[in-house]
Design an enzyme around this catalytic site. Structure first.
Site: not given
Ligand code: NAP
Length: 335
Positions: A229, A231, A201, A182, A240, A83
């Protein structure tokens, strides 16, 4: 651990915020068999300094949302080398350093991506993982990483060997818990041959439930905590989006936003909207609360781009779902 809903009252409703209620609101859960204690609402930080993932990210906003999350009871931060790359870990390191409560904060990070010329390859070799932990410790400005994941599988390294290397780092006190992300079910089984994997995860949300088939039962049987991940399906499951929302080309490429699927997903989300409205809650709260009713899920890490989203997502702790509501939501997204 089983695979069904944990209990209708796993998440309680609190009232006006007396001292006692706030203490309870800040209660911690244990992540699987690890000794990590966290608020069940954590924070995903791929949009904090994740310039390679999101264009025009505002670093100040990212820093601020982490600060605000910590000030409001979040103590579990999920980041990764890739990231940024590196920048998300650096910002987390800076913000955690400012706070006086490192021991209360649980930092999860991940590695596997290796730059080879212009290419990025995955590397799970013991030497690479060891080096990755050392580098992450520096960026995070800390002596230990609470939860360290192998971010993606590589082609060559036997997965039990890769996890064995992390076990040595755990014994040395450099990491406190071991995660993989993964991995296929077979890779997870190989990784967990010696029972060292604490956390898996993987992608999981109400619109993407593949993990329930094999990963959930295996995780439940082996006391591996499953951390989902996406979510919120990148915001779609907050409720929205509408039929009138203009979606960018990039958004349209995501399976859940593709024409046809998108409209069907909105129909399902409208049904959750009714459930949420009857409880005085919002779609995102009901969706996030539902994950916490899964036996294998102890904590969730919704991402955020603004501080207000973090505060919104924390309100999930105020929502209690009845058994009927849990089952109804399950059915809406099974159809
Ligand atoms: P996500 O949690 O499904 O969606 C987060 C996005 O939804 C936010 O960036 C924001 O985007 C929107 N949002 C969040 N809260 C909202 C609210 N209350 N109201 C309205 N919109 C809201 O997706 P994610 O952040 O990609 O995934 C969660 C975390 O999982 C990541 O941050 C990362 O730490 C981790 N992750 C791990 C992997 C892996 O390979 N292990 C892969 C992906 C993610 P907008 O404002 O743009 O709508």
């Amino acid at each position: 651990m089983g695979t069904g809903p944990r209990c209708c009252s796993a998440v309680k409703r609190w009232g006006t915020g007396t001292k006692k209620e706030l203490d309870e609101l800040n209660r911690k859960v244990r992540i699987g068999k690890s000794d990590l204690l966290v608020n069940p609402i954590g924070l995903g930080t791929n949009a904090v300094g994740g310039h390679n993932l999101f264009p025009n990210l505002d670093e100040a906003a990212g820093r601020e949302l982490v600060r605000l999350g910590l000030a409001n009871g979040i103590n579990f931060l999920d980041t990764a080398f890739i990231y940024g790359p590196k920048r998300s870990e650096e910002i987390i390191g800076e913000v955690v350093k400012e706070s006086s409560s490192r021991s209360e904060i649980v930092i999860a990070t991940k590695a596997a991506h290796k730059f080879a010329g212009n290419e990025i390859v995955m590397d799970n070799s013991p030497a690479f993982l060891k080096q990755s932990v050392e580098h992450a410790l520096k960026r995070l400005q800390t002596d230990y990483i609470d939860l360290f994941y192998i971010h993606f599988p590589d082609k060559d390294t036997p997965k039990d060997e890769a996890v064995g290397a992390l076990k040595l780092l755990k014994d040395e006190g450099k990491i406190r818990a071991i995660g993989v992300s993964n991995f296929s079910i077979d890779q997870l089984k190989e990784a967990n041959k010696d029972g060292y994997v604490d956390v898996y995860q993987g992608e999981y949300n109400l619109l993407s439930r593949e993990a329930e088939k094999e990963l959930f039962p295996y995780a439940a049987e082996h006391q591996i905590s499953f951390i989902p991940y996406f979510p919120l399906a990148s915001g779609l499951l907050t409720g929205k989006y509408t039929r009138d929302t203009e979606l960018s080309e990039k958004m349209r490429k995501r399976p859940q936003f593709q024409e046809g699927a998108y409209e069907q997903n909105l129909d399902k989300i409208d049904k959750v909207r009714n459930i949420a409205a009857a409880k005085g809650a919002e779609v995102a709260h009901v969706v996030l609360a539902w994950y916490l009713t899964r036996d294998v899920i102890d904590v969730i890490i919704p991402g955020a781009k603004r501080a207000a989203q973090v505060l919104q997502n924390l309100k999930t702790l105020e929502v209690a779902l009845s058994t009927e509501e849990i089952n109804e939501i399950d059915q809406i997204f099974k159809r």
